[in-house]
Write an enzyme that holds these catalytic residues in place. Structure first.
Site, PDB file in Angstrom:
ATOM      1  N   SER A   1      10.666   1.252  12.152  1.00 62.62           N
ATOM      2  CA  SER A   1       9.998   1.563  13.421  1.00 62.62           C
ATOM      3  C   SER A   1       9.510  -0.032  13.960  1.00 62.62           C
ATOM      4  O   SER A   1       9.436  -0.771  13.148  1.00 62.62           O
ATOM      5  CB  SER A   1       8.931   2.341  13.611  1.00 62.62           C
ATOM      6  OG  SER A   1       7.907   2.248  14.554  1.00 62.62           O
TER       7      SER A   1
ATOM      8  N   TYR B   1       0.922   6.101  10.182  1.00 66.69           N
ATOM      9  CA  TYR B   1       2.486   6.160  10.624  1.00 66.69           C
ATOM     10  C   TYR B   1       2.847   4.700  10.428  1.00 66.69           C
ATOM     11  O   TYR B   1       3.717   4.293   9.993  1.00 66.69           O
ATOM     12  CB  TYR B   1       2.710   6.490  12.017  1.00 66.69           C
ATOM     13  CG  TYR B   1       4.258   6.248  12.578  1.00 66.69           C
ATOM     14  CD1 TYR B   1       5.051   7.201  12.279  1.00 66.69           C
ATOM     15  CD2 TYR B   1       4.397   5.217  13.236  1.00 66.69           C
ATOM     16  CE1 TYR B   1       6.272   7.405  12.775  1.00 66.69           C
ATOM     17  CE2 TYR B   1       6.060   5.337  13.848  1.00 66.69           C
ATOM     18  CZ  TYR B   1       6.881   6.114  13.506  1.00 66.69           C
ATOM     19  OH  TYR B   1       7.996   6.175  13.774  1.00 66.69           O
TER      20      TYR B   1
HETATM   21  C1  BGC Z   1       7.815   6.194  17.725  1.00 66.95           C
HETATM   22  C2  BGC Z   1       7.736   6.393  19.171  1.00 66.95           C
HETATM   23  C3  BGC Z   1       6.923   5.270  20.046  1.00 66.95           C
HETATM   24  C4  BGC Z   1       7.798   3.950  19.712  1.00 66.95           C
HETATM   25  C5  BGC Z   1       7.094   2.663  20.253  1.00 66.95           C
HETATM   26  C6  BGC Z   1       8.275   4.724  17.508  1.00 66.95           C
HETATM   27  O1  BGC Z   1       8.250   4.448  16.179  1.00 66.95           O
HETATM   28  O2  BGC Z   1       8.338   7.027  16.900  1.00 66.95           O
HETATM   29  O3  BGC Z   1       6.765   7.584  19.199  1.00 66.95           O
HETATM   30  O4  BGC Z   1       7.348   5.514  21.164  1.00 66.95           O
HETATM   31  O5  BGC Z   1       7.640   3.708  17.913  1.00 66.95           O
HETATM   32  O6  BGC Z   1       5.578   2.841  20.301  1.00 66.95           O
END
Ligand code: BGC
Length: 261
Positions: free
Chosen positions: A145, A158
């Site tokens: 991410s 996360y």
């Molecule tokens: C998340 C999203 C978020 C994006 C930017 C991603 O990893 O799953 O929920 O909008 O990051 O923050």
């Protein structure tokens, strides 16, 4: 389209919905054989299969919870048993939920780490074990991410899981590069998927997120699936250990846009 993906066997965790679903459909369009993995929603997995079959592709659905080691082992084995081999493992299953860090229970923390990081490790390990034992120059793609780079208040579990994925991928890439096994990450930004549906349905929150994306729009799942296809194909043959951010520029310090600072 990438000719060499034709006939490749691809396992995608968490592919009954969201980015996983978009990747399953893209790989089927590439004429790969796809294993659609789901944890609980069999109907959703079946509807992905339907879509793939309608488009003339080949796929099976396999139930497995990526936090349960034996189920991931069985998932990889069922791909090998059903299609005779494995070429590409995509560790995509992931969770997120906002909790202030000082109130986060260990249960909250573990649920996200177990799914996003440990699940991806077990999937990577099982695929690599098969590649090594069978001399396959296979491919592992992990779903990271923008939050492997950008800190994210309320989402410490996360962000920690994605930061972990970054170095896990780099380490595996280095360890198995001599065998021709490639391990890469995709780092999506804000993408229109069910995980974000509620947030992006609210025009105020949507506009707020859009203002953090230099390209000015929320990405489409297909734009992530396209990156996965390229990373799995031989067009990226010299690429390993990277995170390919597909984020419309979100990681570029957008608050500096227009010469601010
Ligand atoms: C998340 C999203 C978020 C994006 C930017 C991603 O990893 O799953 O929920 O909008 O990051 O923050």
């Amino acid at each position: 389209m990438y000719k060499d993906l034709e006939g490749k066997v691809v396992v995608i965790t968490g592919s009954s919905t969201g980015l996983g679903k978009a990747m399953a459909i893209r790989f089927a369009m590439e004429k790969a054989k796809v294993v659609v993995n789901y944890r609980s929603k069999e109907e959703e997995a079946n509807s992905v299969l339907e879509e793939i079959k309608k488009a003339g592709g080949e796929a099976i659905a396999v139930k497995a919870d990526v936090t349960v080691e034996s189920e991931v082992v069985d998932l990889v084995q069922s791909a090998i048993q059903h299609f005779g081999k494995l070429d590409v493992m995509i560790n995509n299953a992931g969770l997120e939920n906002p909790v202030p860090s000082h109130e986060m229970t260990l249960k909250d923390w573990n649920r996200v780490i177990d799914t996003n990081l440990t699940g991806a490790f077990i999937g990577s390990r099982e695929a690599i074990k098969y590649f090594v034992e069978n001399n396959v120059k296979g491919n592992v793609i992990n779903m990271s991410s923008v939050h492997e780079k950008i800190p994210w208040p309320l989402f410490v579990h996360y962000a920690a899981s994605k930061g972990g994925i970054k170095l896990m991928t780099q380490t595996l890439a280095m360890e198995y590069a001599p065998k021709g096994i490639r391990v890469n990450n995709i780092g999506p930004g804000a993408i229109n998927t069910p995980i974000n549906a509620e947030k992006f349905a609210d025009p105020v929150q949507r506009a707020d997120v859009e203002s953090m994306i230099p390209m000015g729009y929320i990405g489409k799942p297909e734009e992530i699936a396209a990156v996965a296809a390229w990373l799995a194909s031989s067009e990226s043959s010299y690429v390993t250990g990277i995170t390919l951010f597909a984020d419309g520029g979100m990681t570029l310090y957008p608050s500096f846009q227009a010469g601010r600072g």
